[in-house]
Enzyme design. Structure first.
Site, short mmCIF file in Angstrom:
data_model
loop_
_atom_site.label_atom_id
_atom_site.label_comp_id
_atom_site.label_asym_id
_atom_site.label_seq_id
_atom_site.Cartn_x
_atom_site.Cartn_y
_atom_site.Cartn_z
N CYS A 76 -44.00 27.65 8.48
CA CYS A 76 -43.20 27.15 7.36
C CYS A 76 -42.09 26.24 7.87
O CYS A 76 -41.50 26.49 8.92
CB CYS A 76 -42.56 28.32 6.60
SG CYS A 76 -43.68 29.17 5.50
N HIS A 77 -41.81 25.22 7.10
CA HIS A 77 -40.70 24.32 7.43
C HIS A 77 -39.38 25.01 7.11
O HIS A 77 -39.27 25.69 6.08
CB HIS A 77 -40.80 23.03 6.60
CG HIS A 77 -41.96 22.19 6.94
ND1 HIS A 77 -43.21 22.40 6.39
CD2 HIS A 77 -42.09 21.14 7.79
CE1 HIS A 77 -44.05 21.51 6.87
NE2 HIS A 77 -43.40 20.73 7.73
N MET A 111 -43.31 29.78 -0.66
CA MET A 111 -43.21 30.86 0.34
C MET A 111 -41.82 31.50 0.30
O MET A 111 -41.69 32.71 0.46
CB MET A 111 -43.53 30.34 1.75
CG MET A 111 -44.98 29.94 1.93
SD MET A 111 -46.19 31.19 1.41
CE MET A 111 -45.74 32.57 2.45
N GLU A 112 -40.79 30.70 0.05
CA GLU A 112 -39.44 31.25 -0.05
C GLU A 112 -39.32 32.19 -1.25
O GLU A 112 -38.71 33.25 -1.15
CB GLU A 112 -38.42 30.11 -0.13
CG GLU A 112 -38.19 29.37 1.17
CD GLU A 112 -39.35 28.48 1.63
OE1 GLU A 112 -39.34 28.07 2.81
OE2 GLU A 112 -40.28 28.19 0.84
N ASP A 126 -36.78 51.02 0.25
CA ASP A 126 -35.91 51.60 1.27
C ASP A 126 -34.76 52.40 0.65
O ASP A 126 -34.44 53.49 1.09
CB ASP A 126 -35.34 50.51 2.17
CG ASP A 126 -34.43 51.07 3.24
OD1 ASP A 126 -34.88 51.94 4.02
OD2 ASP A 126 -33.25 50.65 3.29
#
Length: 156
Positions: A76-77, A111-112, A126
């Site tokens: 990824c950039h 993707m972000e 969590d």
């Protein structure tokens, strides 16, 4: 041909040098299924734990992760996001997390958005596991993206 392979099938970052800078926006969703014991901790619009408010912490973690996507996904950039916004709502036993990312760039931000939604979901897990490990992250998907070579909108 896969975009992240060169002519000799070696991994390669996509060359975006010739692409036009456009407004890129992507929205992703993760769904976390919690059991009744955990959902009983819901007070107002958040789940309260000894670690703090679950959804607020998930938003911070998701934002931090979205900004670091290129450190997590090898090809990824690195991108400087203009915006990273979250909505988190509880519907029944599902916590629906949506992450919307945006910027002006030569490459997209899906993707972000996916990393942001995923890490927010993992943070919910969590922070709630002290109540029960009966937690399922059942879905992470891209809902829509605009501004690149083609737009995408999830259909039903």
């Amino acid at each position: 041909m896969f975009s992240h392979l060169d002519s000799k099938d070696n991994p390669s970052m996509v060359d975006v040098g010739d692409k036009a800078v456009t407004r890129r926006v992507a929205r992703a969703r993760s769904i976390v299924v919690l059991n009744d014991e955990i959902m009983r901790q819901l007070q107002g619009q958040d789940i309260q734990t000894k670690k703090g408010p679950v959804f607020q912490t998930a938003i911070i973690a998701g934002t931090m992760a979205a900004k670091r996507t290129s450190d997590l996904i090898p090809l990824c950039h690195p991108l400087g996001l203009d915006s990273c916004k979250f909505t988190i709502v509880a519907e029944g036993n599902e916590v629906i997390i949506e992450c919307t990312t945006a910027l002006e760039a030569k490459t997209g931000v899906e993707m972000e958005a996916l990393v942001g939604a995923s890490v927010a979901a993992l943070t919910v897990y969590d922070m709630c596991k002290a109540f029960s490990h009966d937690i399922v992250i059942k879905e992470t998907r891209l809902l829509d993206k605009t501004g690149g070579k083609y737009d995408f909108h999830k259909t039903a």
